[in-house]
Motif scaffolding. Sequence first.
Motif, PDB file in Angstrom:
ATOM      1  N   MET A  41       0.744  -0.850  -0.093  1.00 15.04           N
ATOM      2  CA  MET A  41      -0.186  -0.095   0.383  1.00 15.04           C
ATOM      3  C   MET A  41       0.816   1.308  -0.097  1.00 15.04           C
ATOM      4  O   MET A  41       2.097   1.187   0.734  1.00 15.04           O
ATOM      5  N   GLN A  42       0.625   2.485  -0.467  1.00 15.53           N
ATOM      6  CA  GLN A  42       0.890   3.763  -0.319  1.00 15.53           C
ATOM      7  C   GLN A  42       0.213   4.650  -0.050  1.00 15.53           C
ATOM      8  O   GLN A  42      -1.716   4.884  -0.569  1.00 15.53           O
ATOM      9  N   ALA A  43       0.780   5.731   0.324  1.00 18.56           N
ATOM     10  CA  ALA A  43      -0.453   6.794   0.808  1.00 18.56           C
ATOM     11  C   ALA A  43      -0.744   7.309  -0.331  1.00 18.56           C
ATOM     12  O   ALA A  43      -0.339   7.424  -1.466  1.00 18.56           O
ATOM     13  N   GLY A  44      -2.047   7.186  -0.171  1.00 20.68           N
ATOM     14  CA  GLY A  44      -3.470   7.953  -0.916  1.00 20.68           C
ATOM     15  C   GLY A  44      -3.866   6.966  -1.558  1.00 20.68           C
ATOM     16  O   GLY A  44      -5.318   7.167  -2.314  1.00 20.68           O
ATOM     17  N   ASP A  45      -3.203   5.883  -1.419  1.00 20.53           N
ATOM     18  CA  ASP A  45      -4.533   4.866  -1.749  1.00 20.53           C
ATOM     19  C   ASP A  45      -5.955   4.123  -0.998  1.00 20.53           C
ATOM     20  O   ASP A  45      -6.316   5.331   0.766  1.00 20.53           O
ATOM     21  N   GLN A  46      -6.756   4.445  -0.950  1.00 14.67           N
ATOM     22  CA  GLN A  46      -8.606   3.861  -0.386  1.00 14.67           C
ATOM     23  C   GLN A  46      -8.456   2.676  -0.785  1.00 14.67           C
ATOM     24  O   GLN A  46      -8.292   1.844  -0.868  1.00 14.67           O
ATOM     25  N   PHE A  47      -9.431   2.869   0.414  1.00 14.26           N
ATOM     26  CA  PHE A  47      -9.782   1.084   0.829  1.00 14.26           C
ATOM     27  C   PHE A  47     -11.441   1.283   1.483  1.00 14.26           C
ATOM     28  O   PHE A  47     -11.912   1.719   1.889  1.00 14.26           O
ATOM     29  N   LEU A  48     -11.947   0.091   0.924  1.00  8.34           N
ATOM     30  CA  LEU A  48     -13.289  -0.537   2.036  1.00  8.34           C
ATOM     31  C   LEU A  48     -13.446  -0.873   3.108  1.00  8.34           C
ATOM     32  O   LEU A  48     -13.398  -1.800   3.420  1.00  8.34           O
ATOM     33  N   PHE A  49     -13.655  -0.137   4.446  1.00  4.47           N
ATOM     34  CA  PHE A  49     -14.173  -0.353   4.927  1.00  4.47           C
ATOM     35  C   PHE A  49     -14.910  -1.239   5.401  1.00  4.47           C
ATOM     36  O   PHE A  49     -16.471  -0.969   5.347  1.00  4.47           O
ATOM     37  N   TYR A  50     -14.980  -3.053   5.657  1.00  6.36           N
ATOM     38  CA  TYR A  50     -15.356  -3.876   6.181  1.00  6.36           C
ATOM     39  C   TYR A  50     -16.031  -4.113   7.424  1.00  6.36           C
ATOM     40  O   TYR A  50     -14.743  -4.793   8.039  1.00  6.36           O
ATOM     41  N   HIS A  51     -17.306  -4.774   7.910  1.00  5.94           N
ATOM     42  CA  HIS A  51     -16.859  -4.647   8.823  1.00  5.94           C
ATOM     43  C   HIS A  51     -17.424  -6.407   8.791  1.00  5.94           C
ATOM     44  O   HIS A  51     -18.045  -7.238   8.198  1.00  5.94           O
ATOM     45  N   SER A  52     -16.819  -6.953   9.591  1.00  8.23           N
ATOM     46  CA  SER A  52     -16.615  -8.888   9.484  1.00  8.23           C
ATOM     47  C   SER A  52     -17.045  -9.244  11.287  1.00  8.23           C
ATOM     48  O   SER A  52     -17.203  -8.321  12.652  1.00  8.23           O
ATOM     49  N   SER A  53     -17.270 -10.476  11.592  1.00  6.77           N
ATOM     50  CA  SER A  53     -17.585 -11.024  12.482  1.00  6.77           C
ATOM     51  C   SER A  53     -18.360 -10.519  13.442  1.00  6.77           C
ATOM     52  O   SER A  53     -18.292 -10.191  15.047  1.00  6.77           O
ATOM     53  N   CYS A  54     -19.894 -10.081  12.743  1.00  6.12           N
ATOM     54  CA  CYS A  54     -20.870  -9.368  13.705  1.00  6.12           C
ATOM     55  C   CYS A  54     -22.023  -9.495  12.642  1.00  6.12           C
ATOM     56  O   CYS A  54     -21.854 -10.750  12.051  1.00  6.12           O
ATOM     57  N   PRO A  55     -23.337  -9.082  13.637  1.00  6.37           N
ATOM     58  CA  PRO A  55     -24.734  -9.716  12.942  1.00  6.37           C
ATOM     59  C   PRO A  55     -24.691  -9.438  11.847  1.00  6.37           C
ATOM     60  O   PRO A  55     -25.411 -10.381  11.016  1.00  6.37           O
ATOM     61  N   GLN A  56     -24.119  -8.152  10.808  1.00  5.74           N
ATOM     62  CA  GLN A  56     -24.433  -7.643   9.781  1.00  5.74           C
ATOM     63  C   GLN A  56     -23.445  -7.302   9.123  1.00  5.74           C
ATOM     64  O   GLN A  56     -22.871  -6.036   8.650  1.00  5.74           O
ATOM     65  N   PRO A  57     -21.997  -8.189   8.331  1.00  2.16           N
ATOM     66  CA  PRO A  57     -21.106  -8.190   7.929  1.00  2.16           C
ATOM     67  C   PRO A  57     -21.459  -7.824   6.235  1.00  2.16           C
ATOM     68  O   PRO A  57     -22.527  -8.149   5.939  1.00  2.16           O
ATOM     69  N   GLY A  58     -20.587  -6.381   6.427  1.00  3.49           N
ATOM     70  CA  GLY A  58     -20.188  -5.971   5.220  1.00  3.49           C
ATOM     71  C   GLY A  58     -19.716  -4.383   4.682  1.00  3.49           C
ATOM     72  O   GLY A  58     -19.132  -4.384   5.851  1.00  3.49           O
ATOM     73  N   VAL A  59     -19.979  -4.030   3.166  1.00  5.35           N
ATOM     74  CA  VAL A  59     -18.637  -3.277   3.483  1.00  5.35           C
ATOM     75  C   VAL A  59     -19.604  -1.535   3.890  1.00  5.35           C
ATOM     76  O   VAL A  59     -20.835  -1.895   3.560  1.00  5.35           O
ATOM     77  N   ALA A  60     -18.927  -0.795   5.333  1.00  3.78           N
ATOM     78  CA  ALA A  60     -19.862  -0.032   6.049  1.00  3.78           C
ATOM     79  C   ALA A  60     -19.585   0.903   5.930  1.00  3.78           C
ATOM     80  O   ALA A  60     -19.773   2.473   5.880  1.00  3.78           O
ATOM     81  N   GLY A  61     -18.191   1.667   4.936  1.00  8.29           N
ATOM     82  CA  GLY A  61     -17.270   2.708   4.398  1.00  8.29           C
ATOM     83  C   GLY A  61     -16.461   3.165   3.332  1.00  8.29           C
ATOM     84  O   GLY A  61     -15.767   1.633   3.133  1.00  8.29           O
ATOM     85  N   ILE A  62     -15.875   3.831   3.324  1.00  6.93           N
ATOM     86  CA  ILE A  62     -14.308   4.109   2.770  1.00  6.93           C
ATOM     87  C   ILE A  62     -13.573   4.680   3.972  1.00  6.93           C
ATOM     88  O   ILE A  62     -13.801   5.607   4.281  1.00  6.93           O
TER      89      ILE A  62
END
Length: 149
Positions: A41-62
């Motif tokens: 990774m490099q400074a400036g990259d973006q990522f999808l923030f994924y909630h895991s091991s929870c009642p509703q796993p999924g992409v929660a933001g950026i």
Amino acid sequence: MPFWLMKSEPDELSIHDLQRLGKTRWDGVRNYQARNFIRSMQAGDQFLFYHSSCPQPGVAGIAHIESEPYPDPAALDPQSHYFDAKASADKNPWTAIDVSFVEAFRQVIPLAELKAQTALADLALVHKGSRLSVMPVTEAQWTAILLLK
């Protein structure tokens, strides 16, 4: 600009925690393949923030990569859940990175919805048995996910 997906358990660090903090260290990754992705990774990259091991796993933001990768200080801290007795200041095999908040989605994009998208068929996240906490995302996959928010 490379894109990524990184998983966190919301009771450890959620997208809303990151929103409140603004910026924090992403540490505690203890899988070599995921660590190697962080190292690329490099400074400036973006990522999808994924909630895991929870009642509703999924992409929660950026979120945004703020720093270049560096040795994970949690590996050297005996009080840390991520302490590694084999790590030392001279030989620390683990890597951390600083991240910052970009956006929280109004609703989490559930894993089931991600799995239903043909455009995401090659995304490691949707494959049965995939437990990797950090993974690359192609620009096409990134766009397909953002269309779901």
